[in-house]
Design a protein around this motif. Sequence first.
Motif, PDB file in Angstrom:
ATOM      1  N   GLU A  79     -49.421   5.616  54.042  1.00 10.23           N
ATOM      2  CA  GLU A  79     -49.638   6.382  55.272  1.00 10.23           C
ATOM      3  C   GLU A  79     -50.060   7.812  54.942  1.00 10.23           C
ATOM      4  O   GLU A  79     -50.941   8.379  55.605  1.00 10.23           O
ATOM      5  N   LEU A  80     -49.453   8.400  53.942  1.00  8.72           N
ATOM      6  CA  LEU A  80     -49.813   9.762  53.560  1.00  8.72           C
ATOM      7  C   LEU A  80     -51.229   9.800  52.989  1.00  8.72           C
ATOM      8  O   LEU A  80     -51.999  10.726  53.281  1.00  8.72           O
ATOM      9  N   ALA A  81     -51.599   8.796  52.192  1.00 13.62           N
ATOM     10  CA  ALA A  81     -52.955   8.750  51.636  1.00 13.62           C
ATOM     11  C   ALA A  81     -54.000   8.648  52.746  1.00 13.62           C
ATOM     12  O   ALA A  81     -55.041   9.328  52.716  1.00 13.62           O
ATOM     13  N   LEU A  88     -59.457  15.002  55.688  1.00 12.64           N
ATOM     14  CA  LEU A  88     -60.678  15.407  55.002  1.00 12.64           C
ATOM     15  C   LEU A  88     -61.916  15.107  55.844  1.00 12.64           C
ATOM     16  O   LEU A  88     -62.865  15.903  55.893  1.00 12.64           O
ATOM     17  N   ARG A  89     -61.891  13.949  56.544  1.00 14.91           N
ATOM     18  CA  ARG A  89     -63.024  13.605  57.414  1.00 14.91           C
ATOM     19  C   ARG A  89     -63.136  14.624  58.558  1.00 14.91           C
ATOM     20  O   ARG A  89     -64.239  15.046  58.936  1.00 14.91           O
ATOM     21  N   GLU A  90     -61.985  14.990  59.110  1.00 17.11           N
ATOM     22  CA  GLU A  90     -61.981  15.976  60.194  1.00 17.11           C
ATOM     23  C   GLU A  90     -62.519  17.317  59.706  1.00 17.11           C
ATOM     24  O   GLU A  90     -63.290  17.989  60.408  1.00 17.11           O
ATOM     25  N   THR A 102     -62.269  11.380  46.500  1.00 11.77           N
ATOM     26  CA  THR A 102     -62.305  10.411  45.405  1.00 11.77           C
ATOM     27  C   THR A 102     -60.887  10.007  45.021  1.00 11.77           C
ATOM     28  O   THR A 102     -59.899  10.682  45.361  1.00 11.77           O
ATOM     29  N   ALA A 103     -60.795   8.918  44.283  1.00  6.22           N
ATOM     30  CA  ALA A 103     -59.482   8.437  43.846  1.00  6.22           C
ATOM     31  C   ALA A 103     -58.793   9.453  42.935  1.00  6.22           C
ATOM     32  O   ALA A 103     -57.566   9.648  43.007  1.00  6.22           O
ATOM     33  N   ASP A 104     -59.608  10.142  42.113  1.00  7.57           N
ATOM     34  CA  ASP A 104     -59.030  11.133  41.197  1.00  7.57           C
ATOM     35  C   ASP A 104     -58.368  12.280  41.972  1.00  7.57           C
ATOM     36  O   ASP A 104     -57.273  12.712  41.662  1.00  7.57           O
ATOM     37  N   ILE A 105     -59.063  12.747  43.030  1.00 12.07           N
ATOM     38  CA  ILE A 105     -58.504  13.828  43.845  1.00 12.07           C
ATOM     39  C   ILE A 105     -57.296  13.334  44.629  1.00 12.07           C
ATOM     40  O   ILE A 105     -56.278  14.013  44.737  1.00 12.07           O
ATOM     41  N   ARG A 108     -54.019  13.285  42.826  1.00 13.55           N
ATOM     42  CA  ARG A 108     -53.467  14.594  42.502  1.00 13.55           C
ATOM     43  C   ARG A 108     -52.795  15.260  43.699  1.00 13.55           C
ATOM     44  O   ARG A 108     -52.083  16.251  43.534  1.00 13.55           O
ATOM     45  N   LEU A 109     -53.033  14.733  44.868  1.00 16.51           N
ATOM     46  CA  LEU A 109     -52.443  15.327  46.070  1.00 16.51           C
ATOM     47  C   LEU A 109     -50.943  15.069  46.100  1.00 16.51           C
ATOM     48  O   LEU A 109     -50.470  14.009  45.663  1.00 16.51           O
ATOM     49  N   PRO A 110     -50.165  16.028  46.613  1.00 15.94           N
ATOM     50  CA  PRO A 110     -48.698  15.911  46.584  1.00 15.94           C
ATOM     51  C   PRO A 110     -48.177  14.669  47.283  1.00 15.94           C
ATOM     52  O   PRO A 110     -48.620  14.318  48.382  1.00 15.94           O
ATOM     53  N   ASP A 111     -47.263  13.988  46.604  1.00  8.97           N
ATOM     54  CA  ASP A 111     -46.444  12.900  47.165  1.00  8.97           C
ATOM     55  C   ASP A 111     -47.204  11.622  47.494  1.00  8.97           C
ATOM     56  O   ASP A 111     -46.660  10.732  48.147  1.00  8.97           O
ATOM     57  N   VAL A 112     -48.465  11.514  47.042  1.00  6.88           N
ATOM     58  CA  VAL A 112     -49.166  10.239  47.248  1.00  6.88           C
ATOM     59  C   VAL A 112     -48.531   9.175  46.363  1.00  6.88           C
ATOM     60  O   VAL A 112     -48.298   8.043  46.790  1.00  6.88           O
TER      61      VAL A 112
END
Length: 293
Positions: A79-81, A88-90, A102-105, A108-112
């Motif tokens: 849900e967080l992802a 990001l789309r918004e 991207t998957a790499d970014i 790296r995002l918190p708590d994914v």
Amino acid sequence: MTGYGRGEAEGPAGRFTAELRAVNHRYAEIVLRLPRPLVALEDDARRLIQEEVRRGRVEVAVDWRPAGAARPRILVDRELALAYDSALRELSDVIGRKLELTADILLRLPDVLIVDQPDIPKDLVWGTLSEALRAAVSALVAMREREGAALAADLGERLGRIEEAVGEIAGRAPAVVEEYRRRLEQRLGQLGAPGLVDPARLAQEVALFAERADITEEIVRLRSHLDQFRRLLAGVGGPRSEPVGRQMDFLVQEMGREIGTLGAKAQDLAIAGRVLAVRTELEKIREQVQNIE
């Protein structure tokens, strides 16, 4: 005293490796670095180490390789992802420029990604961890005992040299008064007035010098301090030896004061040489004592 110890143990919760490094310190200071899931066991680990290590700074590092049910799981917060992707789309629409998540970014995002550490019974973990710690402490203590035995041997030799010098000083002391008498009579003879000197007055002058130069008390106290130091030294380097470093340090200071007073009172070149030798040995002993618990 310095030392190093390493211990390993394996059980249902996994493999534990404990490493202990000790350096000199006036007090007992235990610095623990435990994996985050083991922080609750910090007090137990500290008590275990302090049972055997009463003085010194000990750095403890524990490595844990979980096994079976203790192995952590990596979970994905879907849900967080999706929320990140939506945001990001918004943002792309707002700034009028296409942004790609991207998957790499995303990773790296918190708590994914969430590391889920299973709730393991404390006894199950502590049983194996304590085994590794005890093995490391045992190796550390053994190394410190070997160092202590070497220090004790060195200190024993230095004490022997001091005792020998004190014996020479005590043997020399009576001759100092007699030599003073001869020098006084010789001076009077050179002045051509030996017959004019009252023998009683001469004897009184010699007696006053003997009283000022009397070092009997200093010799007695020095020998007492040396005996006490030897008794303390007998326990250094042995298994579960009691802390004696501070007592030794105090005795070294007291011996330094006594030998200083003795040298000032004796007024004799030969004794001054032996006093210097004792001071040199005491300074070396003082340095070594800082390495003893």
